[in-house]
Design an enzyme around this catalytic site. Sequence first.
Site, PDB file in Angstrom:
ATOM      1  N   ASN A 107       0.816  -1.208   0.000  1.00 15.84           N
ATOM      2  CA  ASN A 107       0.000   0.000   0.000  1.00 15.84           C
ATOM      3  C   ASN A 107       0.851   1.261   0.000  1.00 15.84           C
ATOM      4  OD1 ASN A 107      -2.294  -1.445   0.000  1.00 15.84           O
ATOM      5  ND2 ASN A 107      -2.737  -1.203   2.174  1.00 15.84           N
ATOM      6  N   SER A 134       3.364   1.970  -1.418  1.00 11.25           N
ATOM      7  CA  SER A 134       3.946   2.388  -2.694  1.00 11.25           C
ATOM      8  C   SER A 134       3.059   3.416  -3.395  1.00 11.25           C
ATOM      9  CB  SER A 134       4.225   1.190  -3.597  1.00 11.25           C
ATOM     10  OG  SER A 134       3.094   0.395  -3.735  1.00 11.25           O
ATOM     11  N   CYS A 135       1.817   3.550  -2.972  1.00 10.78           N
ATOM     12  CA  CYS A 135       1.045   4.697  -3.448  1.00 10.78           C
ATOM     13  C   CYS A 135       1.326   5.870  -2.512  1.00 10.78           C
ATOM     14  CB  CYS A 135      -0.447   4.404  -3.418  1.00 10.78           C
ATOM     15  SG  CYS A 135      -0.857   3.000  -4.440  1.00 10.78           S
ATOM     16  N   GLY A 136       1.079   5.620  -1.232  1.00 11.65           N
ATOM     17  CA  GLY A 136       1.154   6.688  -0.251  1.00 11.65           C
ATOM     18  C   GLY A 136       2.524   7.298  -0.128  1.00 11.65           C
TER      19      GLY A 136
END
Lengths: 270, 270
Positions: free
Chosen positions: A109, A111-113
């Site tokens: 996750n 890797s988006c944030g």
Amino acid sequence: MRVQDSRQIQVLKVTDRGSHNVADDIVVEEPLEIRANGDSLGITMRTPGDDFDLAIGLLWTEGFITSVDEIGTIAYCPDEAEPALRNVVNVGLVESARRFESTRKTWANSSCGICGKSTIASIRSHTKPVQNSMTVSRNVLAELPHRLRSNQKNFSRTGGIHGAALFDPSGNLLLIREDIGRHNAVDKTLGAALRAGLRVGDTILMVSGRLGFEIAQKAAMARVPVVASVSAPSSLAVELANEFGVTTVGFLRDRSMNIYSHPERIVHVI
Amino acid sequence: MRVQDSRQIQVLKVTDRGSHNVADDIVVEEPLEIRANGDSLGITMRTPGDDFDLAIGLLWTEGFITSVDEIGTIAYCPDEAEPALRNVVNVGLVESARRFESTRKTWANSSCGICGKSTIASIRSHTKPVQNSMTVSRNVLAELPHRLRSNQKNFSRTGGIHGAALFDPSGNLLLIREDIGRHNAVDKTLGAALRAGLRVGDTILMVSGRLGFEIAQKAAMARVPVVASVSAPSSLAVELANEFGVTTVGFLRDRSMNIYSHPERIVHVI
């Protein structure tokens, strides 16, 4: 374990006195795939040797494990095409499938944030600020670059390998590892410490290269209170170190140094 | 485009003459997510600035595109949580969905194969050996480290940023870019060249850091015939350069150098 960490090749050496072919040592760089419970976590280009330390260090500093008790088995996976190759390591985790699953999800996750303000926020879910009140004297620190360099087995031969070492507050060398990748050298050192049962909470991590985000992150995850480098830090490394209670020292050369975060751990500052 | 590539912070500077707080410039490091046609290709920790060059360079050196004609749009994606952030770049590719899809598959597959002998084999599917017969004199090469360093905008201020530059065979500077990451500096330089329509087939790529696998790979993918570094190469870099026709020069200092592969392009070797 230190097979093939350097290799002799023929190079054409050119100076003002002429040019000639000589045998020269260069650092070996090869890919290592790291797996946990059979699932691939990624590939790192590394110098072969101390691969199990590297795998364990990476699992630790990326939040997959927090103690040596979670490690079950460590083994090379056979390469079907080339049985002699030892470029895949699998770590079997004991009774931690749950944490492994949930951590993995967090990691994926992030890797988006990670592109938003959550770069550091994502680390908060894995660790808390280091509160160790260990101190180290400025005179001890000043000795560490030389002690790191003089204990690097391969540097003088190849001129191209990073070192990372743990020292106690009196400046005694506890552990040292080398790798062509700065981050791998740190993971090998921390992984070796975890495997050996060495408490890193009272140590100084000295690195030969720059002090970027990933080095500060690894120190915070392993809860090492002081990180020192002969070279420059990055903005994100200093930000992270400030928040996570890590002392960062840069440009440690010729008895001078810059202290970027948590200077309270450095004593005898004039 | 060079916003926030360095930042001033307060540091405690300690020398034998005393210690005092001073303002110091450090290199900014922040994550950049690169997307092609909306799909995330990964995140790199980079120094902000020249982000479009970086994205295009990475797409080129990883085999997603081979010419500037395949680039449609380049734009920052808005970060919903923090609208001011510019840490996601999307590249819209023109009429190349097919190549993008198939290349992507190859790339994903290679993450298994890359641990076997196919590290270099996987690059073979993307490019052929460089056959350019360009030559460069030893005297020109000897000047390049100084020309790289003296044209680095940020190095002297921060002491911690890598440079990569393209020179013509007479030693004229064509393009230079900086980044906290060696590989990013190379991608920014190559991406800028592709975007500007600069032919890199007759150039020398000079890098400030070590000459590892990824630097040699990027040179081979972009078909740059000569790569020079002030520092050491790795075994895999030399192997790859030998096979793909790239001349590699290391330890380029004080008029001395080591030539590791394809020395035929270096003339006036005594």
